[in-house]
Scaffold this motif. Structure first.
Motif: not given
Ligand SMILES: C[S@@+](CC[C@H](N)C(=O)[O-])C[C@H]1O[C@@H](n2cnc3c(N)ncnc32)[C@H](O)[C@@H]1O
Length: 322
Positions: A68-70, A121-124, A134-138, A142-146
């Motif tokens: 995710w966030g490759c 568009k990611l599906q589970v 990796s290195h995405v949290l900054s 809020d939507h993507s974080y959720g």
């Protein structure tokens, strides 16, 4: 190497308040990142995967990687190299189509035959998957974080690596505390209780470690130039990380109740070391007197990536506080 471009990119990462617009302007940016900042990320992944090797050997039934966030795909490349399993199917997700294409090319070049799909568009996935982040949290709104947290909860295995800064580390601790009710924690701590760094009164602390840097880097003219231009001390590679697994995918998980995991870098003084550690009871700090035990004193003076000490020997009533 286009140093100005890397400098600009790095400044963007440093200045962010937690949200960044898409910055992959073209392949030049991806390539420059991949040869420099992503290499430092590779060293962090190598350290984390090495620590996890034994735990990962006991994980079974996972057939897909979701990265995710490759970015340039560094997390997947490290996992395929060191994760201890044959190449499964890979799903790459990034808001940047250019980044996904670049990552897919790198993965297929380094691991021919790997099946890679790109998903804006990611599906589970329906099958059991490992989520690599990796290195995405900054960078996330809020939507993507959720969405990412939901994906983590649905994953069979989660391995997540971030810079060792306060912002990212404390966000990762919050993710950990949401996951801990449905997943087992594999690391960095080996207990399933709430994260001690998020307890009241610990606002200035954060869970982080220092990954080793390959020895040859210190002899390399390229990395010397990188270090001078970026003003980065190559000896210091702070990292925050998290690994969790759903219980049904990992047999025989042990709880380690009697250990203290050293956070950050202890400060060495004449005759004693000042340390901060994570224990089952929460975070704890103190001054360890050399005279009490030379082996523990040495472990604190020259800590490894993950320094784990017997709790009762480190924490002495006369010099520690919970
Ligand atoms: C600092 S890079 C890290 C790339 C890679 N994971 C690594 O460790 O090298 C952050 C990545 O997250 C992606 N990203 C940021 N926000 C995103 C979002 N909302 N959805 C998907 N990807 C996102 C960026 O495009 C970028 O590729």
């Amino acid at each position: 190497m286009d140093w100005d471009l890397i400098q600009k990119m790095r400044q963007g990462f440093l200045d962010t308040d937690g949200h960044l617009p898409d910055y992959w302007h073209d392949e030049r940016w991806l390539s420059a990142y991949d040869q420099t900042l992503a290499q430092r990320i590779r060293w962090k992944w190598q350290a984390v995967l090495q620590v996890l090797a034994e735990s990962l050997a006991g994980v079974h039934g996972i057939s897909r990687i979701v990265d995710w966030g490759c970015g340039t795909g560094m997390a997947t490349r490290c996992f395929l190299e060191l994760g201890g399993r044959p190449a499964p199917q890979v799903t790459l997700h990034d808001r940047s189509p250019g980044a996904m294409r670049f990552a897919a090319q790198q993965i297929q070049r380094e691991f021919p035959g790997t099946r890679v799909e790109l998903m804006k568009k990611l599906q589970v996935p329906v099958e059991p998957f490992v989520l690599l982040a990796s290195h995405v949290l900054s960078e996330l709104d809020d939507h993507s974080y959720g969405e990412l947290k939901k994906l983590a909860a649905a994953a069979a295995l989660v391995i997540w690596v971030e810079p060792g800064r306060t912002l990212e580390s404390r966000r990762l601790s919050a993710v950990r505390d949401e996951l801990r009710t449905v997943h087992h924690i594999l690391g960095p701590c080996r207990h399933d209780l709430p994260c001690g760094a998020l307890k009241d009164g610990r606002e200035k602390d954060w869970c982080h470690f220092f990954a080793p840097v390959p020895r040859e880097v210190h002899q390399s003219a390229f990395w010397r130039e990188f270090s001078t231009r970026m003003k980065i001390d190559l000896r210091s590679l702070p990292v925050a990380w998290l690994a969790t697994v759903r219980p049904q995918y990992r047999a025989g998980i042990q709880e380690f109740s009697d250990e203290a995991l050293i956070l950050g870098r202890p400060r060495a003084f004449k005759g004693y070391c000042r340390w901060l550690a994570c224990t089952k009871e929460g975070l704890c700090s103190g001054d360890f007197q050399k005279k009490h035990d030379r082996t523990i004193d040495e472990a604190l003076r020259e800590p490894e990536f993950m320094t784990i000490l017997p709790r009762t020997q480190l924490i002495r009533k006369d010099d520690a506080s919970l």
